[in-house]
Structures are given as C-alpha cells and as structure tokens.
Motif scaffolding. Structure first.
Motif, PDB file in Angstrom:
ATOM      1  N   ALA A 246       0.831  -1.205   0.000  1.00 23.20           N
ATOM      2  CA  ALA A 246       0.000   0.000   0.000  1.00 23.20           C
ATOM      3  C   ALA A 246       0.867   1.256   0.000  1.00 23.20           C
ATOM      4  N   VAL A 247       1.926   1.241   0.785  1.00 29.47           N
ATOM      5  CA  VAL A 247       2.836   2.392   0.823  1.00 29.47           C
ATOM      6  C   VAL A 247       3.555   2.542  -0.515  1.00 29.47           C
ATOM      7  N   ALA A 249       2.506   1.667  -3.496  1.00 29.98           N
ATOM      8  CA  ALA A 249       1.572   2.205  -4.490  1.00 29.98           C
ATOM      9  C   ALA A 249       1.353   3.698  -4.278  1.00 29.98           C
ATOM     10  N   THR A 250       1.233   4.121  -3.022  1.00 30.32           N
ATOM     11  CA  THR A 250       0.996   5.537  -2.719  1.00 30.32           C
ATOM     12  C   THR A 250       2.208   6.391  -3.085  1.00 30.32           C
ATOM     13  N   ILE A 251       3.396   5.926  -2.691  1.00 27.86           N
ATOM     14  CA  ILE A 251       4.619   6.691  -2.978  1.00 27.86           C
ATOM     15  C   ILE A 251       4.875   6.758  -4.480  1.00 27.86           C
ATOM     16  N   GLY A 252       4.618   5.644  -5.183  1.00 25.24           N
ATOM     17  CA  GLY A 252       4.846   5.622  -6.624  1.00 25.24           C
ATOM     18  C   GLY A 252       4.034   6.685  -7.345  1.00 25.24           C
ATOM     19  N   ARG A 253       2.771   6.847  -6.949  1.00 27.41           N
ATOM     20  CA  ARG A 253       1.938   7.881  -7.566  1.00 27.41           C
ATOM     21  C   ARG A 253       2.389   9.275  -7.132  1.00 27.41           C
ATOM     22  N   ALA A 254       2.703   9.438  -5.846  1.00 24.23           N
ATOM     23  CA  ALA A 254       3.089  10.753  -5.324  1.00 24.23           C
ATOM     24  C   ALA A 254       4.367  11.276  -5.976  1.00 24.23           C
ATOM     25  N   MET A 255       5.282  10.373  -6.325  1.00 26.95           N
ATOM     26  CA  MET A 255       6.553  10.784  -6.926  1.00 26.95           C
ATOM     27  C   MET A 255       6.474  10.884  -8.443  1.00 26.95           C
ATOM     28  N   GLY A 256       5.317  10.576  -8.987  1.00 23.82           N
ATOM     29  CA  GLY A 256       5.123  10.729 -10.418  1.00 23.82           C
ATOM     30  C   GLY A 256       5.813   9.682 -11.274  1.00 23.82           C
ATOM     31  N   PHE A 257       6.065   8.505 -10.725  1.00 20.21           N
ATOM     32  CA  PHE A 257       6.677   7.442 -11.511  1.00 20.21           C
ATOM     33  C   PHE A 257       5.709   6.966 -12.593  1.00 20.21           C
ATOM     34  N   SER A 258       6.246   6.505 -13.687  1.00 21.19           N
ATOM     35  CA  SER A 258       5.415   5.927 -14.746  1.00 21.19           C
ATOM     36  C   SER A 258       4.790   4.621 -14.254  1.00 21.19           C
ATOM     37  N   ARG A 259       3.782   4.148 -14.975  1.00 25.18           N
ATOM     38  CA  ARG A 259       3.142   2.888 -14.600  1.00 25.18           C
ATOM     39  C   ARG A 259       4.166   1.764 -14.532  1.00 25.18           C
ATOM     40  N   GLU A 260       5.082   1.719 -15.505  1.00 31.68           N
ATOM     41  CA  GLU A 260       6.080   0.658 -15.561  1.00 31.68           C
ATOM     42  C   GLU A 260       6.999   0.701 -14.342  1.00 31.68           C
ATOM     43  N   ASP A 261       7.390   1.906 -13.929  1.00 29.10           N
ATOM     44  CA  ASP A 261       8.268   2.036 -12.769  1.00 29.10           C
ATOM     45  C   ASP A 261       7.528   1.784 -11.466  1.00 29.10           C
ATOM     46  N   ARG A 262       6.237   2.125 -11.424  1.00 27.96           N
ATOM     47  CA  ARG A 262       5.453   1.831 -10.212  1.00 27.96           C
ATOM     48  C   ARG A 262       5.346   0.323  -9.997  1.00 27.96           C
ATOM     49  N   ILE A 263       5.275  -0.421 -11.078  1.00 25.78           N
ATOM     50  CA  ILE A 263       5.240  -1.880 -10.974  1.00 25.78           C
ATOM     51  C   ILE A 263       6.558  -2.399 -10.402  1.00 25.78           C
ATOM     52  N   VAL A 264       7.670  -1.822 -10.850  1.00 28.24           N
ATOM     53  CA  VAL A 264       8.984  -2.203 -10.311  1.00 28.24           C
ATOM     54  C   VAL A 264       9.035  -1.927  -8.812  1.00 28.24           C
ATOM     55  N   LEU A 265       8.592  -0.741  -8.417  1.00 31.56           N
ATOM     56  CA  LEU A 265       8.601  -0.369  -7.005  1.00 31.56           C
ATOM     57  C   LEU A 265       7.748  -1.318  -6.183  1.00 31.56           C
ATOM     58  N   LEU A 266       6.595  -1.702  -6.708  1.00 31.87           N
ATOM     59  CA  LEU A 266       5.691  -2.585  -5.984  1.00 31.87           C
ATOM     60  C   LEU A 266       6.298  -3.963  -5.768  1.00 31.87           C
ATOM     61  N   PHE A 267       6.851  -4.558  -6.841  1.00 34.48           N
ATOM     62  CA  PHE A 267       7.332  -5.928  -6.742  1.00 34.48           C
ATOM     63  C   PHE A 267       8.724  -6.025  -6.123  1.00 34.48           C
ATOM     64  N   CYS A 268       9.622  -5.117  -6.468  1.00 33.60           N
ATOM     65  CA  CYS A 268      10.977  -5.176  -5.901  1.00 33.60           C
ATOM     66  C   CYS A 268      11.006  -4.664  -4.464  1.00 33.60           C
ATOM     67  N   GLY A 269      10.124  -3.722  -4.150  1.00 37.97           N
ATOM     68  CA  GLY A 269      10.141  -3.144  -2.812  1.00 37.97           C
ATOM     69  C   GLY A 269       9.392  -3.931  -1.765  1.00 37.97           C
ATOM     70  N   SER A 270       8.598  -4.926  -2.177  1.00 31.79           N
ATOM     71  CA  SER A 270       7.766  -5.649  -1.214  1.00 31.79           C
ATOM     72  C   SER A 270       8.247  -7.067  -0.947  1.00 31.79           C
ATOM     73  N   LYS A 271       9.345  -7.471  -1.561  1.00 29.45           N
ATOM     74  CA  LYS A 271       9.783  -8.858  -1.433  1.00 29.45           C
ATOM     75  C   LYS A 271      10.969  -9.009  -0.488  1.00 29.45           C
ATOM     76  N   LYS A 272      11.142 -10.226   0.012  1.00 26.36           N
ATOM     77  CA  LYS A 272      12.287 -10.583   0.833  1.00 26.36           C
ATOM     78  C   LYS A 272      12.860 -11.906   0.324  1.00 26.36           C
ATOM     79  N   SER A 273      14.182 -11.974   0.281  1.00 25.61           N
ATOM     80  CA  SER A 273      14.857 -13.082  -0.380  1.00 25.61           C
ATOM     81  C   SER A 273      15.109 -14.256   0.552  1.00 25.61           C
ATOM     82  N   LEU A 274      14.489 -15.387   0.241  1.00 28.07           N
ATOM     83  CA  LEU A 274      14.770 -16.633   0.962  1.00 28.07           C
ATOM     84  C   LEU A 274      16.177 -17.122   0.648  1.00 28.07           C
ATOM     85  N   ALA A 275      16.586 -16.967  -0.619  1.00 27.10           N
ATOM     86  CA  ALA A 275      17.899 -17.461  -1.047  1.00 27.10           C
ATOM     87  C   ALA A 275      19.032 -16.739  -0.331  1.00 27.10           C
TER      88      ALA A 275
END
Length: 321
Positions: A246-247, A249-275
């Motif tokens: 949720a954060v 998605a909110t920050i991505g829109r507030a900073m004016g990132f493109s749709r493609e970059d907001r997707i990067v922020l969502l998936f790369c910023g919300s994960k944690k590496s088991l490996a």
C-alpha cells in the motif's frame, strides 16, 4: 502436478522446503554427521554466493544507476519501512521470542531477484529497471543486513559486536566478489547453464535448512512453538506485505513514476529473499537458533509469491484491456 501447483500459486520449491523441515524433524543430523552436514552446507553457501557474483553484470550496475530515484525509493521500502514494521511485530506481547526475532530478521533482508524480475515482466513493468533494482538490493543486503542485525537483534542481546560482519565478509562477501571479478571470464558459462546451477543454489539452501532445523528440533523447537503461533506468523506476514504494498503504491503515484516504474517499485520493494536470508541466518545466529529464525521467512516467502502472482496477472490483464 506442476499445473495444479501453478493454478494454486504454490511454488514447487516450497514443497521441497516443507519436506526438508519434516525430514529434519524426524531424522535430525546428530554427532559427527551434524558436523559433516554443516561443513558441506558452508561450502555450498560459499559456492552459491560465488555464482551470484558471477551472474551480476557490471553493465547492469552502470545502466541502473540512471534510475537512481526509483532504486533509492525501493531501497527505502526494503531497509527502512520493513525494519520499522519488524520492530513493531517484535514488540507484540506473548509471541515466542525466537519467532518474533525471525519476523524482525526477515524484514532486514534484501529483495528477491528472479521472482521480482519475473513478476515485473508478467505485469508489463520496466524489466531493465527491475533487474537493476533487485540486483542493487541484494548487493546492499550483504552489507546492510548484518549491520542492521547487529544493531537491532544481536546488539540488543549482548552488546554490539563486529563478529557477524567479519563472518559475513569471509564466508559470503569474498566468494561473491571473487565471482563478480571473474564474471567476464565465467559469466557466459553461468548464464548458459543457469538451470543446472540453479540446483546448486536451491540444494545449498535445502542443506542449510536441514542442518538448522535439525539442531533446533534437538533443542526442543516443536515443544515451544504452537500451531496458533504459526497461524499468527502467517497473519503477520500477510499484514506486513499488505502495508508495504500500500505504501509502495501511494509513494509511486506521489513521486510521479510511470506505470512501468510503479510496478517495479511494488514488486521489488515488497519482497524478501529466501535465497539470501537462509545463508545469512546460518552465519549470523547460533545453529540451534536458525531453525526458528527462518521459519517466519518461509511463511513470508510463499505468501509474497501467491500475492504477487495474482497482482501480476491483474496488471497484465489491465494492460491488454
């Protein structure tokens, strides 16, 4: 079987992890065999980080530096927001201390690489930026995770110590750097045989999980942890993931990132590496503690994959429409 697992958004590797935990619970390594298994696991982990270093392209690092705002925002989610949520969970009264520490530890880890890139590609995001962002996160995690662990976990238990940082440098960082410096020589080989070498990655992690859970079981892990606590860990993992997404998605829109970059922020910023998390836990904590420490990470790993798989397909459908 694979089709059924895909429909249910279940990673087949999770079944191997669960099977390894069951094996360690029933037949934990004892005596000399525990030492042998631990030694082999250490060699496997060193090899794993050597291969990670060989796969990281210097060109990707240089190209990715251009999108520094996106990467800095992603890193802020990974190494600032997540740890704050982990501290909040650790303060919950009544939660088993080892599991609470495990939740905090998972929030200190870097992002995943393969799944972040894969979900970004499915969703129609900026794949090149995802490669750079996930790679930066993993590289930074080798330094930041031990430091944050020393400050927030081990430092609280017995004073700040540089021993974990030194251990990480010797056992993980040096193999990583060696692989990266040899990347121009062996990088092509690693890329061509990435499926075979993937077995080395996953096999090393399974061996660490086996030795860690075996030691924890011998120390009475399953007599301390209840089913209700495991259910609570699953709920807390989902809550943490929901807040971070949720954060993002909110920050991505507030900073004016493109749709493609907001997707990067969502998936790369919300994960944690088991490996990355399993080897780091094996170095940073006593062997008898590691089993309980990585248990929340295993829950979070599967939950993040299921949620991100659903979201990636939804974004792809929206793009087609």
């Amino acid at each position: 079987m694979n089709r059924l697992l895909a429909r249910l958004n279940i990673d087949p590797y999770l079944l191997l992890l669960v099977g390894t935990v069951a094996l360690a619970s029933l037949l934990p390594a004892r005596g000399v065999w525990a030492g042998v298994a631990g030694g082999v696991a250490d060699v496997g982990i060193a090899l794993l980080f050597f291969l990670h270093g060989a796969k990281l392209s210097r060109e990707a690092i240089i190209d990715g530096a251009r999108a520094w705002k996106l990467h800095l925002t992603t890193m802020s989610l990974t190494f600032v927001l997540f740890p704050l949520l982990g501290l909040a969970v650790k303060a919950i009264p009544g939660l088993d201390p080892s599991l609470a520490t495990g939740v905090l530890f998972l929030t200190l880890l870097p992002s995943t690489v393969q799944s972040s890139i894969a979900f970004t590609a499915i969703a129609g995001g900026n794949v090149a930026a995802a490669v750079c962002s996930a790679s930066f996160s993993n590289l930074a995690g080798i330094f930041l995770t031990p430091v944050l662990t020393a400050i927030l976990i081990t430092g609280k238990q017995g004073g700040f110590s540089t021993d974990p940082i030194i251990a990480i440098s010797v056992q993980l960082l040096l193999p990583f750097l060696a692989g990266h410096f040899l990347s121009p020589v062996i990088g092509g080989f690693v890329t061509r045989h990435k499926q075979v070498l993937g077995y080395v990655d996953r096999g090393s992690i399974l061996l660490v999980v086996y030795t860690a859970f075996g030691a924890a079981v011998l120390e009475g892990l399953w007599s301390r942890v209840t089913l209700s606590e495991l259910g609570l860990i699953a709920v807390l993992s989902l809550a943490i993931l929901t807040v971070v997404m949720a954060v993002a998605a909110t920050i991505g829109r507030a900073m004016g990132f493109s749709r493609e970059d907001r997707i990067v922020l969502l998936f790369c910023g919300s994960k944690k590496s088991l490996a990355t998390g399993v080897p780091l836990a094996g170095v940073l904590f006593a062997q008898a503690q590691v089993g309980a420490i990585i248990l929340p990470l295993m829950f979070f790993h599967q939950i993040q994959l299921m949620v991100c798989a659903v979201l990636a397909r939804r974004f792809a459908a929206q793009a087609e429409a």
